[in-house]
Design a protein around this motif. Sequence first.
Motif, mmCIF file in Angstrom:
data_model
loop_
_atom_site.group_PDB
_atom_site.id
_atom_site.type_symbol
_atom_site.label_atom_id
_atom_site.label_comp_id
_atom_site.label_asym_id
_atom_site.label_seq_id
_atom_site.Cartn_x
_atom_site.Cartn_y
_atom_site.Cartn_z
ATOM 1 N N VAL A 185 0.838 -1.207 0.000
ATOM 2 C CA VAL A 185 0.000 0.000 0.000
ATOM 3 C C VAL A 185 0.867 1.249 0.000
ATOM 4 C CG1 VAL A 185 -1.696 1.305 1.348
ATOM 5 C CG2 VAL A 185 -1.934 -1.172 1.105
ATOM 6 N N LEU A 186 1.978 1.207 0.741
ATOM 7 C CA LEU A 186 2.891 2.346 0.777
ATOM 8 C C LEU A 186 3.487 2.621 -0.601
ATOM 9 C CD1 LEU A 186 4.512 4.462 2.362
ATOM 10 C CD2 LEU A 186 6.195 2.685 2.852
ATOM 11 N N VAL A 187 3.884 1.553 -1.322
ATOM 12 C CA VAL A 187 4.446 1.733 -2.667
ATOM 13 C C VAL A 187 3.411 2.337 -3.612
ATOM 14 C CG1 VAL A 187 5.307 0.500 -4.680
ATOM 15 C CG2 VAL A 187 6.179 -0.062 -2.433
ATOM 16 N N LEU A 188 2.198 1.828 -3.551
ATOM 17 C CA LEU A 188 1.154 2.351 -4.438
ATOM 18 C C LEU A 188 0.867 3.821 -4.147
ATOM 19 C CD1 LEU A 188 -1.314 -0.692 -4.496
ATOM 20 C CD2 LEU A 188 0.360 -0.019 -6.234
ATOM 21 N N LEU A 189 0.766 4.164 -2.868
ATOM 22 C CA LEU A 189 0.527 5.565 -2.512
ATOM 23 C C LEU A 189 1.707 6.439 -2.917
ATOM 24 C CD1 LEU A 189 -1.115 5.219 1.030
ATOM 25 C CD2 LEU A 189 -2.229 5.848 -1.125
ATOM 26 N N ALA A 190 2.938 5.937 -2.684
ATOM 27 C CA ALA A 190 4.119 6.717 -3.074
ATOM 28 C C ALA A 190 4.183 6.891 -4.585
ATOM 29 C CB ALA A 190 5.392 6.026 -2.566
ATOM 30 N N GLY A 191 3.832 5.838 -5.339
ATOM 31 C CA GLY A 191 3.817 5.960 -6.798
ATOM 32 C C GLY A 191 2.802 6.982 -7.272
ATOM 33 N N LEU A 192 1.621 6.961 -6.652
ATOM 34 C CA LEU A 192 0.580 7.927 -7.032
ATOM 35 C C LEU A 192 1.024 9.353 -6.718
ATOM 36 C CD1 LEU A 192 -2.295 8.485 -8.027
ATOM 37 C CD2 LEU A 192 -3.095 8.129 -5.678
ATOM 38 N N VAL A 193 1.570 9.545 -5.511
ATOM 39 C CA VAL A 193 2.053 10.883 -5.142
ATOM 40 C C VAL A 193 3.199 11.304 -6.055
ATOM 41 C CG1 VAL A 193 3.162 12.205 -3.302
ATOM 42 C CG2 VAL A 193 1.288 10.657 -2.760
ATOM 43 N N THR A 194 4.061 10.350 -6.430
ATOM 44 C CA THR A 194 5.182 10.674 -7.324
ATOM 45 C C THR A 194 4.685 11.123 -8.686
ATOM 46 O OG1 THR A 194 6.596 9.079 -6.193
ATOM 47 C CG2 THR A 194 7.261 9.763 -8.395
ATOM 48 N N ILE A 195 3.689 10.420 -9.226
ATOM 49 C CA ILE A 195 3.146 10.806 -10.531
ATOM 50 C C ILE A 195 2.556 12.207 -10.467
ATOM 51 C CG2 ILE A 195 1.325 10.288 -12.202
ATOM 52 C CD1 ILE A 195 1.751 7.333 -11.600
ATOM 53 N N ILE A 196 1.792 12.477 -9.414
ATOM 54 C CA ILE A 196 1.198 13.814 -9.272
ATOM 55 C C ILE A 196 2.301 14.860 -9.107
ATOM 56 C CG2 ILE A 196 -0.291 15.247 -7.839
ATOM 57 C CD1 ILE A 196 -1.878 12.727 -7.147
ATOM 58 N N GLY A 197 3.303 14.534 -8.284
ATOM 59 C CA GLY A 197 4.394 15.484 -8.074
ATOM 60 C C GLY A 197 5.198 15.737 -9.333
ATOM 61 N N LEU A 198 5.460 14.673 -10.097
ATOM 62 C CA LEU A 198 6.195 14.853 -11.353
ATOM 63 C C LEU A 198 5.403 15.703 -12.338
ATOM 64 C CD1 LEU A 198 7.744 11.303 -11.953
ATOM 65 C CD2 LEU A 198 8.938 13.404 -11.328
ATOM 66 N N GLN A 199 4.105 15.449 -12.416
ATOM 67 C CA GLN A 199 3.273 16.221 -13.331
ATOM 68 C C GLN A 199 3.303 17.709 -12.961
ATOM 69 O OE1 GLN A 199 1.911 14.904 -16.003
ATOM 70 N NE2 GLN A 199 1.152 16.894 -16.694
ATOM 71 N N ARG A 200 3.188 17.987 -11.660
ATOM 72 C CA ARG A 200 3.213 19.385 -11.225
ATOM 73 C C ARG A 200 4.615 19.968 -11.333
ATOM 74 N NH1 ARG A 200 -1.095 21.312 -8.432
ATOM 75 N NH2 ARG A 200 0.264 22.791 -7.324
ATOM 76 N N GLY A 201 5.631 19.147 -11.028
ATOM 77 C CA GLY A 201 6.998 19.650 -11.091
ATOM 78 C C GLY A 201 7.476 19.917 -12.498
ATOM 79 N N LEU A 202 6.994 19.133 -13.474
ATOM 80 C CA LEU A 202 7.419 19.313 -14.862
ATOM 81 C C LEU A 202 6.585 20.348 -15.606
ATOM 82 C CD1 LEU A 202 8.130 15.618 -15.907
ATOM 83 C CD2 LEU A 202 9.785 17.402 -15.381
ATOM 84 N N THR A 203 5.561 20.870 -14.969
ATOM 85 C CA THR A 203 4.737 21.880 -15.640
ATOM 86 C C THR A 203 5.551 23.091 -16.081
ATOM 87 O OG1 THR A 203 2.758 21.157 -14.458
ATOM 88 C CG2 THR A 203 2.732 23.388 -15.367
ATOM 89 N N PRO A 204 6.456 23.649 -15.236
ATOM 90 C CA PRO A 204 7.268 24.774 -15.720
ATOM 91 C C PRO A 204 8.163 24.411 -16.898
ATOM 92 C CG PRO A 204 7.312 24.666 -13.321
ATOM 93 C CD PRO A 204 6.653 23.414 -13.797
ATOM 94 N N VAL A 205 8.650 23.175 -16.927
ATOM 95 C CA VAL A 205 9.479 22.756 -18.068
ATOM 96 C C VAL A 205 8.647 22.743 -19.341
ATOM 97 C CG1 VAL A 205 10.941 20.919 -18.980
ATOM 98 C CG2 VAL A 205 10.926 21.391 -16.526
ATOM 99 N N LEU A 206 7.434 22.214 -19.248
ATOM 100 C CA LEU A 206 6.553 22.203 -20.417
ATOM 101 C C LEU A 206 6.176 23.628 -20.818
ATOM 102 C CD1 LEU A 206 4.227 19.228 -19.389
ATOM 103 C CD2 LEU A 206 6.254 19.185 -20.850
ATOM 104 N N ARG A 207 6.005 24.502 -19.822
ATOM 105 C CA ARG A 207 5.710 25.896 -20.131
ATOM 106 C C ARG A 207 6.894 26.552 -20.849
ATOM 107 N NH1 ARG A 207 3.723 27.074 -15.522
ATOM 108 N NH2 ARG A 207 5.604 27.898 -14.529
#
Length: 471
Positions: A185-207
């Motif tokens: 469960v910890l891995v799944l939650l960490a993966g989900l948070v990582t995907i959300i964090g990567l999406q938000r973190g890479l937004t300035p790069v895409l901009r």
Amino acid sequence: MLNEDAPPPKERLGRAVSALRNSLRAQLFAWVVLTLIGAICINLYLSFRSADATADLVTDRTLLSSARVIAEAVHVDGSGTVQIDIPPAALEMFDTGYGDRVFYQVVTAWGNLIAGYPDLPHPKREQVGEDTTFRVDGIRALMLSHPVVGLDQDGTISVTVAVTHNSQYAMRRRLWLSDFTKQLVLVLLAGLVTIIGLQRGLTPVLRLRDAVRERGRQRLDPLEPDMVQNELRPLVHALNDHMERVQNQMAAQRRFVSNAAHQLRTPLALISTQASVAARETDSARRDEALLALRSSTRQVTRLASQLLTLARAEPGSRRPRDDTIDLADTARRVLENLAEEALRHNIDLGLEADETPVRIEGDGTMLREMLVNLVDNALRYTQPGGRVTVGIGREGDTALLWVEDNGPGIPETERAQVFERFYRIMGTEPEGSGLGLAIVREVVDGANGSVALGEAAGGGLLISVRLPAV
């Protein structure tokens, strides 16, 4: 209907793997997940060891309790015979629903069997559980020594209790699976948070990508560094520096084209006029005079074109600079040899002052030679017949010194800053020139990380001093 142009599955898989390998999002996600999986594998191993130790501890405590119950049931009757009635509770405490078999043995200190299995193995240490084999079963056994009132000799008995591993293994498995579920469960939650964090973190790069794509071909104004995170701002600064260099190079090309068109227009028109005059002239003497003027104008245009090309090559960013190591004195000597004929033609004393010790510098050998040619040629042009031009080479610590001295009219102090500008000529000067010689010198010296200065020579005239890093 199958698409005949579609690539085969193996090729599509290869493209997909290549796309994932080149994806920053996929790489960051993979590193985070791999790190989590590695940490979880270590944690699961440690959890397994902990579950195993816990199951052993619980089993040992149960074995010890059973042995004490059995030991307390041993007594000596009136005739001195050791008697024991095995309490049912001593064996029922192992009835956990996993079908375990219980074995026990009670013996005196001198080896007489009181009850139980005579061939049951004894653990090596008291009150410490030990895994062993009894007949065909794997068991965990524990031995307890207990005093009995009324016994002769040392008055103690040994009670050994053993049980099969079914309950122990079931407990270990349950504890480990509980930890495994939590870690999953910890891995799944960490993966989900990582995907959300990567999406938000890479937004300035895409901009930043979109900002670069939306720019037109002529837009080279700098990007705003605040549009990305601090770690990516050096990339934006590097892009801005690159665009600035491109702007400078484009501006240099535009200046070259404009200067060339402006400077060549008049001489080419004069050549055309002189050629027309020579073609119409019937008198041979006047035709020869027109041809002589045509030849002079042609040499002037040729020199102007050569200087324009030299200036274009000397500008920053126009070409990849060479990294040569040259002897400044030897280069100056070769330049003076090539210009000696012109100095003799104008009765000018052309000399070189240099030590025998080489003075070496690093830079573009071709451009440094062009700098020397322009310095000496400029001095020869403005020195009257019977004058002198001296080139000096020396060294001062880590600095190479080059100076060119003449006894010509010199340059007024108020105009010494302007003479390095392109096409600038002092009013009232007689020698023909393009005004590019000192501009070329300044560009070459700046490209070699040096400096150039103008001064007054001893006895009048011009002194040009150049300082360059020595090696």
